[in-house]
Design a protein around this motif. Structure first.
Motif, PDB file in Angstrom:
ATOM      1  N   HIS A  61     -43.049  -7.756 -48.450  1.00  0.00           N
ATOM      2  CA  HIS A  61     -44.264  -7.170 -49.023  1.00  0.00           C
ATOM      3  C   HIS A  61     -44.777  -7.999 -50.192  1.00  0.00           C
ATOM      4  O   HIS A  61     -45.993  -8.196 -50.345  1.00  0.00           O
ATOM      5  CB  HIS A  61     -43.998  -5.724 -49.467  1.00  0.00           C
ATOM      6  CG  HIS A  61     -44.008  -4.743 -48.340  1.00  0.00           C
ATOM      7  ND1 HIS A  61     -42.860  -4.395 -47.642  1.00  0.00           N
ATOM      8  CD2 HIS A  61     -45.029  -4.040 -47.770  1.00  0.00           C
ATOM      9  CE1 HIS A  61     -43.178  -3.521 -46.700  1.00  0.00           C
ATOM     10  NE2 HIS A  61     -44.480  -3.285 -46.752  1.00  0.00           N
ATOM     11  N   ARG A  62     -43.863  -8.499 -51.038  1.00  0.00           N
ATOM     12  CA  ARG A  62     -44.283  -9.278 -52.209  1.00  0.00           C
ATOM     13  C   ARG A  62     -45.117 -10.486 -51.798  1.00  0.00           C
ATOM     14  O   ARG A  62     -46.107 -10.824 -52.465  1.00  0.00           O
ATOM     15  CB  ARG A  62     -43.060  -9.742 -53.002  1.00  0.00           C
ATOM     16  CG  ARG A  62     -43.422 -10.586 -54.236  1.00  0.00           C
ATOM     17  CD  ARG A  62     -42.199 -11.181 -54.903  1.00  0.00           C
ATOM     18  NE  ARG A  62     -41.453 -10.235 -55.702  1.00  0.00           N
ATOM     19  CZ  ARG A  62     -41.678 -10.020 -57.010  1.00  0.00           C
ATOM     20  NH1 ARG A  62     -42.647 -10.675 -57.636  1.00  0.00           N
ATOM     21  NH2 ARG A  62     -40.946  -9.160 -57.671  1.00  0.00           N
ATOM     22  N   PHE A  63     -44.745 -11.122 -50.686  1.00  0.00           N
ATOM     23  CA  PHE A  63     -45.449 -12.331 -50.270  1.00  0.00           C
ATOM     24  C   PHE A  63     -46.391 -12.097 -49.089  1.00  0.00           C
ATOM     25  O   PHE A  63     -46.806 -13.033 -48.412  1.00  0.00           O
ATOM     26  CB  PHE A  63     -44.438 -13.446 -49.978  1.00  0.00           C
ATOM     27  CG  PHE A  63     -43.753 -13.895 -51.241  1.00  0.00           C
ATOM     28  CD1 PHE A  63     -44.403 -14.719 -52.147  1.00  0.00           C
ATOM     29  CD2 PHE A  63     -42.498 -13.415 -51.566  1.00  0.00           C
ATOM     30  CE1 PHE A  63     -43.797 -15.084 -53.324  1.00  0.00           C
ATOM     31  CE2 PHE A  63     -41.880 -13.780 -52.747  1.00  0.00           C
ATOM     32  CZ  PHE A  63     -42.540 -14.616 -53.640  1.00  0.00           C
ATOM     33  N   GLY A  64     -46.726 -10.830 -48.856  1.00  0.00           N
ATOM     34  CA  GLY A  64     -47.803 -10.489 -47.937  1.00  0.00           C
ATOM     35  C   GLY A  64     -47.543 -10.808 -46.485  1.00  0.00           C
ATOM     36  O   GLY A  64     -48.486 -11.093 -45.726  1.00  0.00           O
TER      37      GLY A  64
ATOM     38  N   GLY B  21     -49.164 -22.099 -42.126  1.00  0.00           N
ATOM     39  CA  GLY B  21     -49.226 -21.335 -43.365  1.00  0.00           C
ATOM     40  C   GLY B  21     -48.316 -20.120 -43.348  1.00  0.00           C
ATOM     41  O   GLY B  21     -47.687 -19.784 -44.360  1.00  0.00           O
ATOM     42  N   GLN B  22     -48.244 -19.444 -42.193  1.00  0.00           N
ATOM     43  CA  GLN B  22     -47.356 -18.291 -42.078  1.00  0.00           C
ATOM     44  C   GLN B  22     -45.892 -18.717 -42.203  1.00  0.00           C
ATOM     45  O   GLN B  22     -45.092 -18.060 -42.871  1.00  0.00           O
ATOM     46  CB  GLN B  22     -47.597 -17.584 -40.750  1.00  0.00           C
ATOM     47  CG  GLN B  22     -48.928 -16.853 -40.682  1.00  0.00           C
ATOM     48  CD  GLN B  22     -49.260 -16.364 -39.289  1.00  0.00           C
ATOM     49  OE1 GLN B  22     -48.812 -16.933 -38.273  1.00  0.00           O
ATOM     50  NE2 GLN B  22     -50.058 -15.306 -39.196  1.00  0.00           N
ATOM     51  N   ARG B  23     -45.536 -19.841 -41.578  1.00  0.00           N
ATOM     52  CA  ARG B  23     -44.161 -20.334 -41.687  1.00  0.00           C
ATOM     53  C   ARG B  23     -43.826 -20.682 -43.140  1.00  0.00           C
ATOM     54  O   ARG B  23     -42.702 -20.434 -43.596  1.00  0.00           O
ATOM     55  CB  ARG B  23     -43.955 -21.558 -40.789  1.00  0.00           C
ATOM     56  CG  ARG B  23     -43.926 -21.233 -39.307  1.00  0.00           C
ATOM     57  CD  ARG B  23     -43.337 -22.378 -38.487  1.00  0.00           C
ATOM     58  NE  ARG B  23     -44.126 -23.603 -38.616  1.00  0.00           N
ATOM     59  CZ  ARG B  23     -45.141 -23.903 -37.825  1.00  0.00           C
ATOM     60  NH1 ARG B  23     -45.517 -23.062 -36.864  1.00  0.00           N
ATOM     61  NH2 ARG B  23     -45.794 -25.032 -37.979  1.00  0.00           N
TER      62      ARG B  23
ATOM     63  N   GLU C  51     -43.990 -28.412 -52.757  1.00  0.00           N
ATOM     64  CA  GLU C  51     -45.325 -28.163 -52.207  1.00  0.00           C
ATOM     65  C   GLU C  51     -45.394 -26.845 -51.433  1.00  0.00           C
ATOM     66  O   GLU C  51     -45.708 -26.816 -50.235  1.00  0.00           O
ATOM     67  CB  GLU C  51     -45.770 -29.330 -51.329  1.00  0.00           C
ATOM     68  CG  GLU C  51     -45.878 -30.635 -52.102  1.00  0.00           C
ATOM     69  CD  GLU C  51     -46.545 -31.742 -51.301  1.00  0.00           C
ATOM     70  OE1 GLU C  51     -47.446 -31.424 -50.498  1.00  0.00           O
ATOM     71  OE2 GLU C  51     -46.159 -32.899 -51.489  1.00  0.00           O
ATOM     72  N   PRO C  52     -45.129 -25.728 -52.089  1.00  0.00           N
ATOM     73  CA  PRO C  52     -45.095 -24.434 -51.389  1.00  0.00           C
ATOM     74  C   PRO C  52     -46.447 -23.925 -50.935  1.00  0.00           C
ATOM     75  O   PRO C  52     -46.504 -22.941 -50.184  1.00  0.00           O
ATOM     76  CB  PRO C  52     -44.494 -23.497 -52.450  1.00  0.00           C
ATOM     77  CG  PRO C  52     -44.891 -24.100 -53.757  1.00  0.00           C
ATOM     78  CD  PRO C  52     -44.812 -25.589 -53.528  1.00  0.00           C
ATOM     79  N   THR C  53     -47.550 -24.556 -51.354  1.00  0.00           N
ATOM     80  CA  THR C  53     -48.879 -24.074 -50.958  1.00  0.00           C
ATOM     81  C   THR C  53     -49.621 -25.069 -50.068  1.00  0.00           C
ATOM     82  O   THR C  53     -50.792 -24.864 -49.762  1.00  0.00           O
ATOM     83  CB  THR C  53     -49.748 -23.781 -52.202  1.00  0.00           C
ATOM     84  OG1 THR C  53     -49.921 -24.993 -52.960  1.00  0.00           O
ATOM     85  CG2 THR C  53     -49.094 -22.738 -53.099  1.00  0.00           C
ATOM     86  N   SER C  54     -48.953 -26.123 -49.618  1.00  0.00           N
ATOM     87  CA  SER C  54     -49.662 -27.213 -48.932  1.00  0.00           C
ATOM     88  C   SER C  54     -50.309 -26.791 -47.623  1.00  0.00           C
ATOM     89  O   SER C  54     -51.329 -27.354 -47.223  1.00  0.00           O
ATOM     90  CB  SER C  54     -48.701 -28.381 -48.681  1.00  0.00           C
ATOM     91  OG  SER C  54     -47.621 -27.968 -47.856  1.00  0.00           O
TER      92      SER C  54
ATOM     93  N   TYR D 121     -57.386 -18.836 -50.387  1.00  0.00           N
ATOM     94  CA  TYR D 121     -57.059 -17.486 -50.842  1.00  0.00           C
ATOM     95  C   TYR D 121     -55.555 -17.264 -50.865  1.00  0.00           C
ATOM     96  O   TYR D 121     -55.011 -16.691 -51.817  1.00  0.00           O
ATOM     97  CB  TYR D 121     -57.733 -16.438 -49.941  1.00  0.00           C
ATOM     98  CG  TYR D 121     -57.545 -15.026 -50.454  1.00  0.00           C
ATOM     99  CD1 TYR D 121     -58.291 -14.553 -51.529  1.00  0.00           C
ATOM    100  CD2 TYR D 121     -56.591 -14.180 -49.874  1.00  0.00           C
ATOM    101  CE1 TYR D 121     -58.111 -13.272 -52.019  1.00  0.00           C
ATOM    102  CE2 TYR D 121     -56.401 -12.897 -50.367  1.00  0.00           C
ATOM    103  CZ  TYR D 121     -57.156 -12.450 -51.438  1.00  0.00           C
ATOM    104  OH  TYR D 121     -56.963 -11.176 -51.929  1.00  0.00           O
ATOM    105  N   ARG D 122     -54.849 -17.730 -49.806  1.00  0.00           N
ATOM    106  CA  ARG D 122     -53.394 -17.561 -49.763  1.00  0.00           C
ATOM    107  C   ARG D 122     -52.706 -18.396 -50.850  1.00  0.00           C
ATOM    108  O   ARG D 122     -51.671 -17.992 -51.390  1.00  0.00           O
ATOM    109  CB  ARG D 122     -52.856 -17.929 -48.387  1.00  0.00           C
ATOM    110  CG  ARG D 122     -53.036 -16.864 -47.346  1.00  0.00           C
ATOM    111  CD  ARG D 122     -52.243 -15.611 -47.666  1.00  0.00           C
ATOM    112  NE  ARG D 122     -50.810 -15.781 -47.436  1.00  0.00           N
ATOM    113  CZ  ARG D 122     -49.876 -15.011 -47.974  1.00  0.00           C
ATOM    114  NH1 ARG D 122     -50.209 -14.035 -48.803  1.00  0.00           N
ATOM    115  NH2 ARG D 122     -48.601 -15.219 -47.709  1.00  0.00           N
ATOM    116  N   GLN D 123     -53.261 -19.554 -51.174  1.00  0.00           N
ATOM    117  CA  GLN D 123     -52.704 -20.327 -52.284  1.00  0.00           C
ATOM    118  C   GLN D 123     -52.712 -19.497 -53.565  1.00  0.00           C
ATOM    119  O   GLN D 123     -51.703 -19.434 -54.288  1.00  0.00           O
ATOM    120  CB  GLN D 123     -53.510 -21.609 -52.496  1.00  0.00           C
ATOM    121  CG  GLN D 123     -53.315 -22.661 -51.426  1.00  0.00           C
ATOM    122  CD  GLN D 123     -54.195 -23.870 -51.639  1.00  0.00           C
ATOM    123  OE1 GLN D 123     -54.662 -24.134 -52.745  1.00  0.00           O
ATOM    124  NE2 GLN D 123     -54.442 -24.620 -50.577  1.00  0.00           N
TER     125      GLN D 123
END
Length: 258
Positions: free
Chosen positions: A115-118, A133-135, A155-158, A163-165
């Motif tokens: 839940h924390r990470f949607g 992105g889901q992985r 690079e956790p947002t690459s 919006y997800r970043q």
């Protein structure tokens, strides 16, 4: 209080030095720290050296935690196993455990991190079915389900959309605040860094050239040194700092960097 410091850290591949004399002041937990630098500056190697995945000179100093409290999420995470998202996070939670029976508290931990990470809505999906992105979001959940005190993420947002970043960086910031953990993120987007990270470590050619308060580290001179571009920091309408890139610097052209 959880703290991390590097003292003269070095790492080599064969005879080639990749990291040399990497030293930082104490990095305090409770907020995000960025690791920045150009491609091939040595960020991934530095993370692997801190995580104990390779040897080398110098030392990693920890206060309020030990090496067992550290989790490292590499940039590339293979997800080909025929597991659901929920099963994969359970597997990360139970890694190294003597048994597979789950307590109510452990099940709650899995539900909480999803839940924390949607990604709770992906719980029953198979890993190979997920987008990049889901992985990446699942990898973050796997890394944090045990609530580690030292977190390194490459690079956790690459692979995430804009919006997800924002969502993920805010969730990571809240995790650091809630747990007091040291959370170090390798990031390329310097506007993300200025918005989300209290502290920044700058790496150039395997050496740490600056470490400290983000807005004190990310000066136009340092950006020119790291990336060969001219830039300036301005305030947007809401008062947040924003980096404006003016273009390649003349010195970078002269040196053949652009």
């Amino acid at each position: 209080m959880v703290r991390l410091a590097l003292e003269g850290l070095g790492a080599r591949y064969g005879k080639r030095s990749i990291i040399s004399d990497a030293t930082t002041p104490w990095i305090e937990g409770g907020s995000l720290t960025a690791l920045v630098g150009a491609n091939a500056a040595g960020k991934s190697t530095l993370f692997r050296r801190i995580a104990g995945q390779m040897g080398g000179s110098g030392s990693v100093r920890l206060s309020g935690a030990d090496q067992n409290d550290l989790r490292y999420m590499p940039q590339d995470t293979a997800m080909t196993a025929a597991l659901t998202v929920y099963e994969s996070v359970i597997l990360a939670l139970k890694q190294g455990a003597s048994g597979w029976r789950l307590s109510a508290q452990e099940l709650a931990s899995v539900d909480h991190v999803l839940h924390r990470f949607g990604i709770a809505h992906l719980a029953t999906r198979q890993l190979p079915e997920l987008s990049g992105g889901q992985r990446q979001s699942v990898s973050i959940a796997q890394t944090l389900v045990t609530r580690p005190k030292i977190v390194l993420m490459d690079e956790p947002t690459s692979a995430l959309d804009l919006y997800r970043q924002f969502e993920i960086l805010e969730a990571l910031r809240r995790y650091a605040v809630d747990t007091g953990a040291v959370v170090v993120l390798a990031l390329h987007d310097l506007n993300q860094v200025m918005r989300s990270c209290a502290t920044t470590i700058a790496l150039a050619q395997g050496r740490i050239v600056a470490a400290g308060d983000t807005l004190e580290v990310l000066t136009p001179d340092l950006i020119r040194q790291l990336y060969g571009i001219d830039s300036r920091v301005e305030r947007c309408s809401r008062g947040s700092p924003m980096m404006i890139v003016d273009g390649p610097s003349s010195s970078a052209h002269a040196a053949g960097h652009c």
